[in-house]
Enzyme design. Structure first.
Site, mmCIF file in Angstrom:
data_model
loop_
_atom_site.group_PDB
_atom_site.id
_atom_site.type_symbol
_atom_site.label_atom_id
_atom_site.label_comp_id
_atom_site.label_asym_id
_atom_site.label_seq_id
_atom_site.Cartn_x
_atom_site.Cartn_y
_atom_site.Cartn_z
ATOM 1 N N SER A 49 0.812 -1.156 0.104
ATOM 2 C CA SER A 49 0.066 -0.021 -0.119
ATOM 3 C C SER A 49 0.859 1.259 0.058
ATOM 4 O O SER A 49 2.043 1.110 0.270
ATOM 5 C CB SER A 49 -0.834 0.037 1.429
ATOM 6 N N ASP A 81 -1.246 -1.315 -4.078
ATOM 7 C CA ASP A 81 -2.573 -1.688 -3.432
ATOM 8 C C ASP A 81 -3.132 -0.314 -3.307
ATOM 9 O O ASP A 81 -2.395 0.820 -2.630
ATOM 10 C CB ASP A 81 -2.510 -2.353 -2.161
ATOM 11 N N HIS A 82 -4.307 0.357 -3.703
ATOM 12 C CA HIS A 82 -4.937 1.483 -3.192
ATOM 13 C C HIS A 82 -4.170 2.641 -3.808
ATOM 14 O O HIS A 82 -3.768 3.556 -2.723
ATOM 15 C CB HIS A 82 -5.421 1.685 -1.722
ATOM 16 N N GLU A 133 -10.992 0.725 -8.861
ATOM 17 C CA GLU A 133 -12.050 0.288 -7.673
ATOM 18 C C GLU A 133 -13.331 1.203 -8.002
ATOM 19 O O GLU A 133 -13.166 2.612 -8.421
ATOM 20 C CB GLU A 133 -11.780 0.805 -6.388
ATOM 21 N N THR A 232 -5.397 -7.488 7.258
ATOM 22 C CA THR A 232 -5.673 -7.780 8.865
ATOM 23 C C THR A 232 -5.259 -9.096 9.233
ATOM 24 O O THR A 232 -4.607 -9.434 10.319
ATOM 25 C CB THR A 232 -6.980 -7.248 9.093
HETATM 26 O O1 G3H Z 1 -6.475 -3.614 0.087
HETATM 27 C C1 G3H Z 1 -6.349 -4.490 1.164
HETATM 28 C C2 G3H Z 1 -7.402 -5.187 1.499
HETATM 29 O O2 G3H Z 1 -8.705 -4.776 1.027
HETATM 30 C C3 G3H Z 1 -7.199 -5.725 2.885
HETATM 31 O O3 G3H Z 1 -8.094 -5.817 3.811
HETATM 32 O O4 G3H Z 1 -7.066 -5.798 5.974
HETATM 33 O O5 G3H Z 1 -9.445 -6.236 5.835
HETATM 34 O O6 G3H Z 1 -7.930 -7.837 4.806
HETATM 35 P P1 G3H Z 1 -8.177 -6.383 5.246
HETATM 36 ZN ZN ZN Z 2 -8.478 -2.661 0.083
#
Ligand code: G3H
Ligand code: ZN
Length: 283
Positions: A49, A81-82, A133, A232
């Site tokens: 990220s 990511d994002h 997204e 997570t």
């Molecule tokens: O972009 C990362 C994910 O959407 C992670 O989500 O932390 O709920 O697994 P999470």
């Molecule tokens: Zn995400």
């Protein structure tokens, strides 16, 4: 081997399985994910990220991820990511990421399409895949009332228009999941996944997948999800193992001894997910 995001996701799309995309912040997390991918013979996506890149430094995180990918015997994509910041997205392309996510989901549809197209023009010129997204995937701390839920979800017609007007490689959709630790049980909108898949026919991405029941994830995969993002649950595996180890070894000062059980625990959690997602045995 280092491959593009599309190489991995097109195979998953054609054959009806999903690939795990796990967030990386340091060497031990990367090693744990690769070890699990090798053990289960699974393709995998290592994703950083913008926060992860800030923590580790883009030189370190890209070098670590690329070494891991190149040394491995399974297909590995290195993904942003994002990516909400255009400059950061372009930097990742320059540093050898093989896939980027452009996240302009907070903007109105037209602006989201425009920013996504701007990234696609650059990324595709150098064979880098693009995820976008549509809809709003919040955090578990965002309290959304039931009647507001519909407004945050990905609209099926908008998804069709988005895909037609961008030609994006994969699409992250909002279907009831959220980032972080869930307080209650997440309710996934399976009909919406099915409808978006049927009408767009491209690889779909599920964010906020930690803590979602395995049977729900299996169902989501059967309806068209091909990339499952997990952060997570790996963080928890890391922290739990360290707490556990230090409980019995409070005087230990060797980082290798403290981090080794964490790496092993993360690897076990990741391997279990790969089996659930259906990517095990595909490499
Ligand atoms: O972009 C990362 C994910 O959407 C992670 O989500 O932390 O709920 O697994 P999470
Ligand atoms: Zn995400």
């Amino acid at each position: 081997m280092l491959v593009t995001g599309s190489e991995i996701l097109q195979d998953a799309h054609k054959n009806g399985y999903a690939v795990g995309a796990f967030n990386i912040n340091n060497m031990e997390i990367i090693q744990a994910i690769i070890e699990a991918a090798e053990e289960t013979r699974s393709p995998v996506i290592l994703q950083a990220s913008q926060g992860g890149i800030k923590y580790a430094g883009i030189e370190y995180i890209s070098a670590l991820a690329k070494v891991a990918a190149e040394r491995s015997t399974v297909p590995v994509a290195v993904h942003l990511d994002h990516g909400t910041d255009f400059v950061q997205v372009v930097k990742c392309i320059r540093y050898g990421f093989t896939s980027v996510m452009v996240d302009a989901s907070k903007y109105p549809l037209e602006e989201n399409i425009a920013m996504t197209n701007k990234v696609i023009e650059i990324a595709h010129a150098v064979d880098v895949s693009v995820e976008a997204e549509l809809g709003k995937i919040g955090g578990t701390e965002d309290h959304i009332k039931v009647d507001e839920r519909e407004a945050t979800m990905t609209n099926v017609d908008e998804a069709v228009r988005f895909v037609e007007e961008t030609g994006v490689d994969s699409l992250a959709i909002a279907v009831g999941t959220a980032h972080g630790v869930y307080k209650g049980k997440p309710e996934l909108d399976f009909d919406r996944i099915k409808a978006i898949k049927e009408k767009t026919n491209i690889p779909l991405v599920l964010h906020g997948s930690s803590g979602v029941a395995y049977e729900d994830l299996e169902k989501a995969v059967s309806l068209g999800i091909n990339k499952i993002n997990i952060d997570t649950d790996v963080r928890m595996a890391f922290a739990d193992a360290i707490k556990d180890f230090l409980k019995d070894n409070i005087d230990e000062i060797d980082p290798r001894k403290i981090l080794k059980p964490a790496r092993a625990n993360m690897s076990q959690v990741v391997a279990e997910k790969m089996r659930v997602f259906g990517s095990a045995g595909r490499a």
